[in-house]
Motif scaffolding. Structure first.
Motif, PDB file in Angstrom:
ATOM      1  N   GLU A  83     -17.123  10.528  19.519  1.00  0.00           N
ATOM      2  CA  GLU A  83     -18.093  10.636  20.622  1.00  0.00           C
ATOM      3  C   GLU A  83     -17.353  10.573  21.952  1.00  0.00           C
ATOM      4  OE1 GLU A  83     -21.303  11.464  20.568  1.00  0.00           O
ATOM      5  OE2 GLU A  83     -21.106  11.694  18.426  1.00  0.00           O
ATOM      6  N   SER A  84     -17.347  11.705  22.644  1.00  0.00           N
ATOM      7  CA  SER A  84     -16.559  11.819  23.876  1.00  0.00           C
ATOM      8  C   SER A  84     -16.884  10.729  24.901  1.00  0.00           C
ATOM      9  CB  SER A  84     -16.772  13.203  24.506  1.00  0.00           C
ATOM     10  OG  SER A  84     -18.124  13.428  24.803  1.00  0.00           O
ATOM     11  N   LYS A 139     -22.213  30.131  12.015  1.00  0.00           N
ATOM     12  CA  LYS A 139     -21.354  29.466  11.027  1.00  0.00           C
ATOM     13  C   LYS A 139     -21.549  30.156   9.678  1.00  0.00           C
ATOM     14  CE  LYS A 139     -19.943  26.356  13.870  1.00  0.00           C
ATOM     15  NZ  LYS A 139     -18.575  26.326  14.368  1.00  0.00           N
TER      16      LYS A 139
END
Ligand SMILES: N[C@@H](CCC(=O)N[C@@H](CS)C(=O)NCC(=O)O)C(=O)O
Length: 285
Positions: A83-84, A139
């Protein structure tokens, strides 16, 4: 703070990494935010690029490090942080100089960063619709299968709901693309946020007052990506535009995001949205 525990981590080699290591991707907004922070702090770090367009983050090796399959990841002397915003707050506590969270404002900044992070999937929607615009599902099914199957699926020992959110996001995108309706809803959320920031920046040079803080870094990253998507900042939020231009000129920022360059064909909602539509027309701005 989200520091993983032993049972979350299956790729055991990282436990032996010494010093500050960052797993990241050049074009990822959260990675850019962390790298700008590291530049401003002058923290030396070892780079481990993760190929997001090649879906390396959906392979077992990476999910063995971050069970969420997201970048960035910090490995600090073998301790894995995800988590930045948590990584930034952890590093700020450990290395407080130069200060990027004003003294005594930790809780307020944590809440404001959480609010910023809550818009991350809206940013992703607009990025995929107007910047990356893949011609098909973003994706491939095989990568998504690998993502679903790999990793511990836990964060701090508890089943991770965030992974389900990611799976839902990609499955929905495969099914319906990034529709006008979703893009418009996301753009309107940003408009409300940037209206408020514009008011603040009319009175002060930075979001928290006289000094640059982590909030400037975080919202600059959103501004930059949305500008690439065709969001009309100069027209709608002139103070935000001027503030971002100043930050964009600083080497610590410029190095991580590069020039503001949009190719005309990127602006079109090629993939699932139909031709000739821009963020401005879809959002009604
Ligand atoms: N809340 C997370 C969000 C991280 C995130 O979503 N990272 C993106 C890149 S900006 C990612 O890894 N995406 C995976 C993908 O595109 O497959 C954080 O702040 O670290």
């Amino acid at each position: 703070m989200v520091q993983l525990i032993d049972s979350d981590i299956r790729t055991r080699e990282v436990l032996g990494w010494k010093g500050v290591h960052v797993l990241h991707f050049m074009g990822s907004s959260c990675s850019q935010k962390l790298r700008i922070f590291l530049n401003l702090k002058k923290i030396p770090w070892v780079s481990h690029p993760i190929d997001l367009p090649g879906n390396e983050n959906m392979q077992p090796w990476f999910l063995g490090i971050n069970p969420r399959g997201l970048v960035p990841v910090l490995v600090d002397d073998g301790a894995v942080h995800i988590e930045s915003n948590d990584i930034i707050q952890y590093l700020e506590k450990k290395l407080p100089t130069p200060r990027l969270i004003p003294a005594g404002h930790d809780n307020e900044v944590a809440a404001l960063l959480k609010h910023e992070d809550d818009l991350h999937l809206d940013l992703r929607t607009l990025s995929f619709r107007f910047v990356f615009a893949p011609p098909g599902p973003p994706k491939p099914a095989a990568a998504l299968e690998s993502y679903i199957r790999s990793g511990a699926g836990t964060v701090q020992g508890a089943k991770d709901r965030e992974k389900e959110v990611q799976i839902e996001f990609w499955q929905r995108a495969a099914k319906e693309g990034f529709t006008d309706e979703r893009a418009r809803a996301s753009a309107l959320k940003f408009r409300a946020e940037f209206d408020a920031l514009d008011k603040a920046l009319a009175k002060q040079p930075y979001l928290m007052g006289e000094d640059l803080s982590v909030l400037d870094i975080a919202w600059f990253i959103y501004e930059h990506r949305l500008s690439l998507a065709g969001y009309p900042f100069a027209r709608l939020h002139p103070h935000v535009h001027a503030w971002a231009e100043t930050l964009r000129a600083r080497p610590e920022f410029a190095k991580e995001v590069g020039q503001l360059r949009r190719r005309p064909e990127q602006i079109d909602a090629g993939a699932h949205g139909g031709p000739g539509k821009t963020l401005e027309t879809v959002a009604g701005f």
